[in-house]
Motif scaffolding. Structure first.
Motif, mmCIF file in Angstrom:
data_model
loop_
_atom_site.group_PDB
_atom_site.id
_atom_site.type_symbol
_atom_site.label_atom_id
_atom_site.label_comp_id
_atom_site.label_asym_id
_atom_site.label_seq_id
_atom_site.Cartn_x
_atom_site.Cartn_y
_atom_site.Cartn_z
ATOM 1 N N GLU A 166 38.619 -109.856 23.276
ATOM 2 C CA GLU A 166 39.772 -108.945 23.292
ATOM 3 C C GLU A 166 39.851 -108.180 24.609
ATOM 4 O OE1 GLU A 166 43.171 -107.178 21.834
ATOM 5 O OE2 GLU A 166 41.996 -108.849 21.020
ATOM 6 N N ARG A 167 38.661 -107.794 25.121
ATOM 7 C CA ARG A 167 38.655 -107.083 26.398
ATOM 8 C C ARG A 167 39.211 -107.957 27.521
ATOM 9 N NH1 ARG A 167 35.637 -106.960 30.702
ATOM 10 N NH2 ARG A 167 34.150 -108.457 29.823
ATOM 11 N N LYS A 168 38.768 -109.219 27.553
ATOM 12 C CA LYS A 168 39.280 -110.126 28.583
ATOM 13 C C LYS A 168 40.784 -110.361 28.412
ATOM 14 C CE LYS A 168 34.909 -112.626 29.177
ATOM 15 N NZ LYS A 168 34.229 -113.951 29.071
ATOM 16 N N LYS A 169 41.194 -110.535 27.159
ATOM 17 C CA LYS A 169 42.621 -110.765 26.893
ATOM 18 C C LYS A 169 43.451 -109.549 27.286
ATOM 19 C CE LYS A 169 45.669 -112.376 23.208
ATOM 20 N NZ LYS A 169 45.742 -112.752 21.785
ATOM 21 N N ARG A 170 42.911 -108.329 27.020
ATOM 22 C CA ARG A 170 43.633 -107.101 27.361
ATOM 23 C C ARG A 170 43.776 -106.959 28.878
ATOM 24 N NH1 ARG A 170 41.068 -104.288 24.220
ATOM 25 N NH2 ARG A 170 39.451 -103.468 25.591
ATOM 26 N N GLU A 171 42.700 -107.299 29.596
ATOM 27 C CA GLU A 171 42.791 -107.244 31.048
ATOM 28 C C GLU A 171 43.836 -108.215 31.583
ATOM 29 O OE1 GLU A 171 38.890 -108.009 32.411
ATOM 30 O OE2 GLU A 171 38.093 -106.010 31.904
ATOM 31 N N GLU A 172 43.865 -109.432 30.984
ATOM 32 C CA GLU A 172 44.869 -110.419 31.401
ATOM 33 C C GLU A 172 46.293 -109.932 31.091
ATOM 34 O OE1 GLU A 172 46.290 -113.853 33.108
ATOM 35 O OE2 GLU A 172 44.236 -113.055 33.093
ATOM 36 N N LYS A 173 46.459 -109.311 29.924
ATOM 37 C CA LYS A 173 47.785 -108.795 29.544
ATOM 38 C C LYS A 173 48.224 -107.671 30.470
ATOM 39 C CE LYS A 173 48.153 -109.890 24.647
ATOM 40 N NZ LYS A 173 48.267 -109.334 23.285
ATOM 41 N N GLU A 174 47.255 -106.811 30.861
ATOM 42 C CA GLU A 174 47.608 -105.715 31.763
ATOM 43 C C GLU A 174 48.097 -106.238 33.107
ATOM 44 O OE1 GLU A 174 44.149 -103.325 31.971
ATOM 45 O OE2 GLU A 174 44.435 -102.375 29.995
ATOM 46 N N ARG A 175 47.407 -107.300 33.603
ATOM 47 C CA ARG A 175 47.873 -107.886 34.864
ATOM 48 C C ARG A 175 49.272 -108.500 34.703
ATOM 49 N NH1 ARG A 175 42.365 -109.518 35.065
ATOM 50 N NH2 ARG A 175 42.917 -111.571 34.239
ATOM 51 N N GLU A 176 49.476 -109.227 33.594
ATOM 52 C CA GLU A 176 50.796 -109.809 33.350
ATOM 53 C C GLU A 176 51.858 -108.735 33.178
ATOM 54 O OE1 GLU A 176 50.373 -112.287 29.980
ATOM 55 O OE2 GLU A 176 49.200 -113.847 31.020
ATOM 56 N N ALA A 177 51.496 -107.642 32.460
ATOM 57 C CA ALA A 177 52.466 -106.561 32.237
ATOM 58 C C ALA A 177 52.853 -105.892 33.552
ATOM 59 C CB ALA A 177 51.890 -105.522 31.273
ATOM 60 N N ALA A 178 51.865 -105.722 34.448
ATOM 61 C CA ALA A 178 52.180 -105.109 35.741
ATOM 62 C C ALA A 178 53.144 -105.981 36.535
ATOM 63 C CB ALA A 178 50.889 -104.884 36.531
ATOM 64 N N ALA A 179 52.870 -107.310 36.522
ATOM 65 C CA ALA A 179 53.781 -108.217 37.230
ATOM 66 C C ALA A 179 55.168 -108.214 36.587
ATOM 67 C CB ALA A 179 53.200 -109.625 37.243
ATOM 68 N N ALA A 180 55.179 -108.229 35.229
ATOM 69 C CA ALA A 180 56.478 -108.204 34.535
ATOM 70 C C ALA A 180 57.228 -106.914 34.798
ATOM 71 C CB ALA A 180 56.258 -108.400 33.030
#
Length: 559
Positions: A166-180
């Motif tokens: 979940e931690r890895k997935k959350r970090e990936e989502k945060e990067r995607e959210a910043a780009a979005a």
């Protein structure tokens, strides 16, 4: 004798001239009287036409008022009949329940007697089995404790692995959210610039149209003034000609343009009435008030209001979409995307209670007033609904709860006490709900509708076809337009599929291409299509044959 004959001849010529002048005076006087009579008859005819038209409009308004009163009375009678029928049905059901309860009690007493007999017979057998069952339970309890200990150890290992994932997935989502978010800000900036340009273009078009209207009115005033000046000069020349020919008749005849004695106030011509009407403000189109909502929200600015957006998975979006399709009218489906984004996901622990009815001052302080004004969509969990302490329903994923909270404020009274109860699931967890509050729901619908109305008005005002229309007519025409969405490759026909009538279309977004024919159907085409003849983009229209001439205006047949 010659002198006498000459004198007699001159006397006859003089008498002949006097008779000729008298005939001319009589003919001039008769001609002037005929003109004056014709003018008075024309004014009288116009006055009668105006009175008949005014009377006709008053009769139509009275008929409309009578029709509305009759409709309200019919609705009230219908509501009373339905209330009486409901009371009769409830009375019949109550009597049936009383009879059924009596029969149930008799049956219960009979069964109790039989049960007592069975209990006496089974008492001996039960005592014999109790000792054996006790030993079996002790063995099963020991085995269950060992299995529970193993499950606890496995659950701890699984939670550790899940937390890392979940931690890895959350970090990936945060990067995607910043780009979005960066991409979204860029799109919003471009969209804001486009809207600003469209507004400036619309305001420029309105300014030019107003300047044209002012120039046209000024030219009309100048033309009327010149016509009056020419008419005045013509009358003066005619008067001078008459006075030079007939000097002795000045005291007997007056100018036909002087006012008649005894006449009252002069009547207004149609041109003067039209000129007075131009200066009056347009009468608004009153609509009946809609009192569904018990409190009014402040009007939000469509250009500044920004609806809240919460992140969701695809499955969560599909769940909310399916729930909205059950309650939203067909006309609001176009606003579903914004509503789905405004839903907030909230987790509730097992044993939680969520009130669905308004919380009053004397209610339990442990219940949340804020939660009582939300509309909920069930995502997962074991959930039941209780009304006045009695369980009435079990909710499954995709069900909706608190539908009335979208339309009634928390100060409503005389509503039953409804509560959502969260029960523990098989793994001991609570439940997850998607929710939206009444204020956000209504504000989104309001702003989306305002944007749509303004977009339609901008389209109509930007078309040269309607530039000579009055502003109130353009507003009514824009309100009559209905939005229709087409996909890539669809064919748009200027003939209605069901009624067969012609329709008038204006492009709001997208690009279409005319494919030929006198009544050219328009088809969405790619850039590589060699048969494209004429592109049609935003603000352009087709199907003008539906517009019929009506004087200096154009009207739209919305039937």
């Amino acid at each position: 004798q010659a002198f006498e004959e000459e004198r007699l001849r001159k006397l006859k010529e003089f008498e002949k001239k006097q008779g000729k002048y008298a005939d001319q005076r009589r003919s001039v006087k008769e001609e002037e009287e005929r003109k004056i009579q014709a003018i008075e008859e024309e004014n009288e005819r116009k006055r009668r036409e105006y009175e008949e038209k005014k009377k006709h409009l008053e009769e139509e308004e009275e008929e409309e008022r009578q029709r509305i009163l009759k409709q309200k009375q019919d609705e009230e009678d219908k509501r009373r009949r339905e209330e009486m029928e409901r009371q009769q049905r409830e009375e019949a059901e109550r009597k049936a329940r009383v009879e059924e309860e009596r029969r149930r009690r008799e049956e219960m007493e009979r069964r109790n007697r039989e049960a007592e007999e069975r209990q006496r017979r089974e008492e001996a057998e039960r005592k014999a089995r109790m000792e054996e069952e006790r030993k079996l339970r002790e063995e099963q309890e020991r085995i269950r404790q060992e299995e529970a200990q193993k499950r606890i150890e496995e659950e701890e290992l699984r939670k550790a692995a899940a937390a890392e994932a979940e931690r890895k997935k959350r970090e990936e989502k945060e990067r995607e959210a910043a780009a979005a978010e960066e991409e979204r800000k860029k799109r919003e900036k471009e969209e804001k610039g486009r809207k600003q340009r469209e507004k400036e273009e619309a305001s420029e078009r309105r300014r030019k149209r107003e300047e044209k209207d002012r120039e046209r009115k000024e030219q009309e005033k100048i033309r009327r003034k010149e016509e009056k000046e020419r008419a005045r000069k013509y009358r003066e020349e005619k008067e001078k000609a008459k006075s030079s020919k007939v000097q002795e008749t000045r005291k007997k005849f007056t100018s036909p343009f002087n006012k008649k004695k005894g006449t009252g106030k002069s009547k207004k011509t149609r041109a003067e009435l039209a000129k007075e009407a131009e200066g009056k403000p347009a009468q608004p189109h009153h609509r009946p008030e809609h009192d569904v909502f018990q409190k009014k929200l402040p009007v939000a600015d469509p250009d500044r209001y920004k609806a809240p957006v919460f992140e969701k998975t695809d499955s969560q979006r599909m769940t909310v979409k399916g729930a909205l399709e059950k309650i939203l009218p067909t006309g609001l489906m176009g606003k579903m995307k914004t509503l789905i984004g405004a839903f907030e996901r909230k987790d509730y622990s097992a044993g939680s209670e969520i009130p669905l009815d308004p919380v009053l001052e004397d209610d339990d302080a442990s219940l949340s007033t804020r939660d009582s004004e939300f509309f909920y969509v069930v995502e997962n969990g074991n959930i039941t609904v209780e009304v006045d302490g009695e369980e009435v329903a079990q909710a499954k994923p995709g069900d909706t709860l608190g539908d009335t909270n979208l339309f009634h404020s928390s100060n409503a009274e005389n509503r039953e006490r409804s509560v959502i109860k969260i029960h523990p699931s098989a793994d001991g967890r609570g439940a997850s709900l998607m929710r939206i509050d009444q204020s956000t729901y209504r504000t989104i619908l309001q702003t989306e509708q305002n944007r749509e109305d303004q977009d339609k008005l901008d389209l109509v005002e930007g078309m040269a076809l309607f530039e000579n229309m009055l502003p109130e007519h353009r507003q009514r025409l824009a309100a009559a337009l209905k939005p229709v969405t087409f996909q890539a490759g669809d064919t748009v026909s200027t003939v209605h599929e069901q009624s067969g009538k012609d329709i008038f279309c204006v492009v709001s977004r997208g690009r279409l291409v005319c494919k030929g024919g006198e009544r050219a159907d328009l088809k969405k085409a790619s850039d590589a299509n060699p048969n494209a003849t004429r592109p049609v983009e935003r603000g352009q229209h087709f199907g003008e044959q539906v517009l019929q001439p009506a004087g200096d205006l154009m009207w739209l047949d919305t039937k």
